[in-house]
Write a protein that holds these residues in place. Sequence first.
Motif, mmCIF file in Angstrom:
data_model
loop_
_atom_site.group_PDB
_atom_site.id
_atom_site.type_symbol
_atom_site.label_atom_id
_atom_site.label_comp_id
_atom_site.label_asym_id
_atom_site.label_seq_id
_atom_site.Cartn_x
_atom_site.Cartn_y
_atom_site.Cartn_z
ATOM 1 N N MET A 68 0.680 -0.935 0.062
ATOM 2 C CA MET A 68 -0.099 0.068 -0.085
ATOM 3 C C MET A 68 0.833 1.197 -0.045
ATOM 4 O O MET A 68 1.626 1.438 0.789
ATOM 5 C CB MET A 68 -0.918 -0.115 1.263
ATOM 6 N N SER A 69 0.710 2.067 -1.218
ATOM 7 C CA SER A 69 1.671 3.180 -1.120
ATOM 8 C C SER A 69 1.345 4.248 -1.881
ATOM 9 O O SER A 69 2.018 4.973 -2.616
ATOM 10 C CB SER A 69 3.099 2.731 -1.569
ATOM 11 N N GLY A 70 -0.040 4.449 -1.916
ATOM 12 C CA GLY A 70 -0.783 5.408 -2.688
ATOM 13 C C GLY A 70 -0.920 6.861 -2.054
ATOM 14 O O GLY A 70 -0.396 6.985 -0.901
ATOM 15 N N ILE A 71 -1.568 7.664 -2.464
ATOM 16 C CA ILE A 71 -1.696 9.152 -1.935
ATOM 17 C C ILE A 71 -2.667 8.851 -0.699
ATOM 18 O O ILE A 71 -2.281 9.526 0.323
ATOM 19 C CB ILE A 71 -2.428 10.000 -2.926
ATOM 20 N N ILE A 72 -3.904 8.200 -0.881
ATOM 21 C CA ILE A 72 -4.724 8.065 0.334
ATOM 22 C C ILE A 72 -4.040 7.173 1.487
ATOM 23 O O ILE A 72 -4.238 7.639 2.580
ATOM 24 C CB ILE A 72 -6.192 7.152 -0.098
ATOM 25 N N ALA A 73 -3.129 6.078 0.909
ATOM 26 C CA ALA A 73 -2.495 5.250 2.243
ATOM 27 C C ALA A 73 -1.509 6.246 2.726
ATOM 28 O O ALA A 73 -1.485 6.298 4.136
ATOM 29 C CB ALA A 73 -1.701 4.403 1.263
ATOM 30 N N ALA A 74 -0.972 7.229 2.075
ATOM 31 C CA ALA A 74 -0.057 8.265 2.811
ATOM 32 C C ALA A 74 -0.927 9.131 3.876
ATOM 33 O O ALA A 74 -0.675 9.413 5.006
ATOM 34 C CB ALA A 74 0.681 9.144 1.850
ATOM 35 N N ASN A 103 -13.895 1.393 9.862
ATOM 36 C CA ASN A 103 -14.335 0.086 9.400
ATOM 37 C C ASN A 103 -14.995 0.099 7.946
ATOM 38 O O ASN A 103 -14.725 -0.732 7.104
ATOM 39 C CB ASN A 103 -15.203 -0.590 10.279
ATOM 40 N N LEU A 104 -15.754 1.155 7.420
ATOM 41 C CA LEU A 104 -16.071 1.209 6.158
ATOM 42 C C LEU A 104 -14.876 1.292 5.094
ATOM 43 O O LEU A 104 -14.653 0.488 4.254
ATOM 44 C CB LEU A 104 -16.684 2.476 5.924
ATOM 45 N N LEU A 105 -13.856 2.107 5.718
ATOM 46 C CA LEU A 105 -12.686 2.427 4.796
ATOM 47 C C LEU A 105 -11.907 0.837 4.620
ATOM 48 O O LEU A 105 -11.246 0.543 3.540
ATOM 49 C CB LEU A 105 -11.713 3.254 5.207
ATOM 50 N N ALA A 106 -11.779 0.251 5.542
ATOM 51 C CA ALA A 106 -11.051 -1.138 5.737
ATOM 52 C C ALA A 106 -11.829 -2.075 4.697
ATOM 53 O O ALA A 106 -11.186 -2.618 3.709
ATOM 54 C CB ALA A 106 -11.046 -1.881 6.991
ATOM 55 N N GLN A 107 -13.363 -1.967 4.627
ATOM 56 C CA GLN A 107 -13.941 -2.884 3.829
ATOM 57 C C GLN A 107 -13.715 -2.310 2.282
ATOM 58 O O GLN A 107 -13.561 -2.979 1.179
ATOM 59 C CB GLN A 107 -15.467 -2.676 3.896
ATOM 60 N N LEU A 108 -13.642 -0.921 2.121
ATOM 61 C CA LEU A 108 -13.499 -0.180 0.767
ATOM 62 C C LEU A 108 -12.065 -0.518 0.217
ATOM 63 O O LEU A 108 -12.108 -0.912 -0.929
ATOM 64 C CB LEU A 108 -13.825 1.231 1.205
ATOM 65 N N GLN A 109 -11.307 -0.695 1.232
ATOM 66 C CA GLN A 109 -9.994 -1.096 0.611
ATOM 67 C C GLN A 109 -9.772 -2.294 0.048
ATOM 68 O O GLN A 109 -9.229 -2.474 -1.022
ATOM 69 C CB GLN A 109 -8.944 -0.921 1.607
ATOM 70 N N VAL A 110 -10.625 -3.277 0.457
ATOM 71 C CA VAL A 110 -10.569 -4.625 0.092
ATOM 72 C C VAL A 110 -11.414 -4.624 -1.337
ATOM 73 O O VAL A 110 -10.922 -5.305 -2.323
ATOM 74 C CB VAL A 110 -11.189 -5.590 0.939
ATOM 75 N N ALA A 111 -12.216 -3.922 -1.373
ATOM 76 C CA ALA A 111 -13.282 -3.675 -2.641
ATOM 77 C C ALA A 111 -12.488 -2.967 -3.814
ATOM 78 O O ALA A 111 -12.566 -3.189 -4.887
ATOM 79 C CB ALA A 111 -14.326 -2.646 -2.344
ATOM 80 N N CYS A 112 -11.318 -2.231 -3.273
ATOM 81 C CA CYS A 112 -10.487 -1.692 -4.286
ATOM 82 C C CYS A 112 -9.071 -2.508 -4.669
ATOM 83 O O CYS A 112 -8.288 -1.754 -5.116
ATOM 84 C CB CYS A 112 -9.909 -0.124 -3.737
ATOM 85 N N ASN A 113 -9.159 -3.225 -4.292
ATOM 86 C CA ASN A 113 -8.067 -4.499 -4.212
ATOM 87 C C ASN A 113 -6.876 -3.610 -3.774
ATOM 88 O O ASN A 113 -5.687 -3.681 -3.995
ATOM 89 C CB ASN A 113 -7.732 -4.700 -5.786
ATOM 90 N N GLY A 114 -7.043 -2.943 -2.441
ATOM 91 C CA GLY A 114 -5.773 -2.581 -1.917
ATOM 92 C C GLY A 114 -5.681 -0.915 -2.081
ATOM 93 O O GLY A 114 -4.728 -0.518 -1.456
ATOM 94 N N ASP A 115 -6.052 -0.527 -3.268
ATOM 95 C CA ASP A 115 -5.802 0.609 -3.746
ATOM 96 C C ASP A 115 -6.675 1.745 -3.578
ATOM 97 O O ASP A 115 -7.584 1.797 -4.254
ATOM 98 C CB ASP A 115 -5.307 0.603 -5.205
ATOM 99 N N LEU A 116 -6.760 2.572 -2.382
ATOM 100 C CA LEU A 116 -7.861 3.222 -2.322
ATOM 101 C C LEU A 116 -7.691 4.643 -3.015
ATOM 102 O O LEU A 116 -8.787 5.652 -3.087
ATOM 103 C CB LEU A 116 -7.846 4.039 -0.530
ATOM 104 N N ASP A 117 -6.763 4.914 -3.680
ATOM 105 C CA ASP A 117 -6.735 6.031 -4.646
ATOM 106 C C ASP A 117 -7.532 5.810 -5.639
ATOM 107 O O ASP A 117 -7.889 6.728 -6.619
ATOM 108 C CB ASP A 117 -5.247 6.034 -5.220
ATOM 109 N N ARG A 118 -8.282 4.674 -5.874
ATOM 110 C CA ARG A 118 -9.311 4.385 -6.914
ATOM 111 C C ARG A 118 -10.539 5.038 -6.554
ATOM 112 O O ARG A 118 -11.587 4.916 -7.446
ATOM 113 C CB ARG A 118 -9.313 3.073 -7.111
ATOM 114 N N VAL A 119 -10.762 5.445 -5.299
ATOM 115 C CA VAL A 119 -11.988 5.920 -4.918
ATOM 116 C C VAL A 119 -12.424 7.359 -5.657
ATOM 117 O O VAL A 119 -11.605 8.253 -5.674
ATOM 118 C CB VAL A 119 -11.756 6.125 -3.321
#
Lengths: 156, 156, 156
Positions: B1-7, B74-90
């Motif tokens: 995990m190393s994207g903008i949102i992860a940071a 906890n929503l973000l944790a689920q969303l991260q899985v939905a995004c295959n780990g990349d929350l920058d896709r949101v």
Amino acid sequence: MSGIIAARLEQLGIDLPTPAVPVASYVPFVIVGDMVTISGQITMDSGQLKYIGKLGDEISVEEGYEAARLCAVNLLAQLQVACNGDLDRVKQVVRLGGFVNCTADFTDHPKVINGASDLMQEVFGDQIGSHARAAVGAASLPLGVATEVEGLFEIG
Amino acid sequence: MSGIIAARLEQLGIDLPTPAVPVASYVPFVIVGDMVTISGQITMDSGQLKYIGKLGDEISVEEGYEAARLCAVNLLAQLQVACNGDLDRVKQVVRLGGFVNCTADFTDHPKVINGASDLMQEVFGDQIGSHARAAVGAASLPLGVATEVEGLFEIG
Amino acid sequence: MSGIIAARLEQLGIDLPTPAVPVASYVPFVIVGDMVTISGQITMDSGQLKYIGKLGDEISVEEGYEAARLCAVNLLAQLQVACNGDLDRVKQVVRLGGFVNCTADFTDHPKVINGASDLMQEVFGDQIGSHARAAVGAASLPLGVATEVEGLFEIG
């Protein structure tokens, strides 16, 4: 009616009712694109209301489970109309919104709304039947019913 | 995990948990097209329930705010899985549905659910993080938690 | 503003207010594709809260109906902004979520939320105005209002 889902309903002994007419000035479902939004369904069974009362009081968790299952049967009856009679067109059960008429100290909402969720999985299987869900307590529900469940479905 | 949102999550000191397994027969999220519908999340923190009780009674507005923030984590944790780990896709936080376990005379639901809304804006910024919302009082909530929040997100 | 819907609003004597600013950290509406999701609206009338109290107690069903209608007027005010002022762009009222602040034994939620549903049909007519709906009882609502209504709309 002679599709795969129709056969599964028959196996499960579920006879979809003629969909209930809304008790108010709205419609049972709206289709936009591939998405079907179905109005909150209550515990109407062959024209008669069942499961009147509150979880945590006169309605047991087991009865609440059956109440939620009945709401889900009524969702399927509406969905069947939305699909022009062919439930094989259902691609995904997307979301169920489950409301439990309950006392202030009730905590078993998930076990109650499982009655609706389990039915979706039994009818549509693990892939199509798996859905997101919210299950919460309502101060009261229309006509005093124990449960109300609304649904969002993708069709093809 | 190393994207903008992860940071940004790291900056905010938020360590997303392994998503909670639903306490019932449904799934944490469903993806249809670009839309992710996430099931109602409760106040689970590292496998332990927190914030048990009612607003207007033993839970203060400040604690309720933290409870709603935890639901949003906890929503973000689920969303991260939905995004295959990349929350920058949101691409957009679309809607949060916030339920407050509260007494009959409680009136500060907005201040409580702000805990979830503020987190979305902190993590995703004003454009992507701004969302529509409903905040209402529940007679009770699953397992007695103070808040439950469900979410709808657009991803790319 | 000079479209078909604007004329109907004038016929109905409805003067859409300047949309209320959310009382918390979210936005009034989010547009994704053709879908407008509007935050839960309460009973704000010209900057003043009306209809404070509970159905089943100090608020009658008739007052609750007017409260829900006022929530729907506020939905339309937000929707008009989402449509850049042209409500003729509305293709479908998709869903209303209606919450009634009520006592534990209240059962007339449908009659109350009809205030919102009837307005949609009056303004948009039977085709565009017909929508799916959930109507449930809330333990309490923000600022003590009698009703809160959220909405989902398709625009072109």
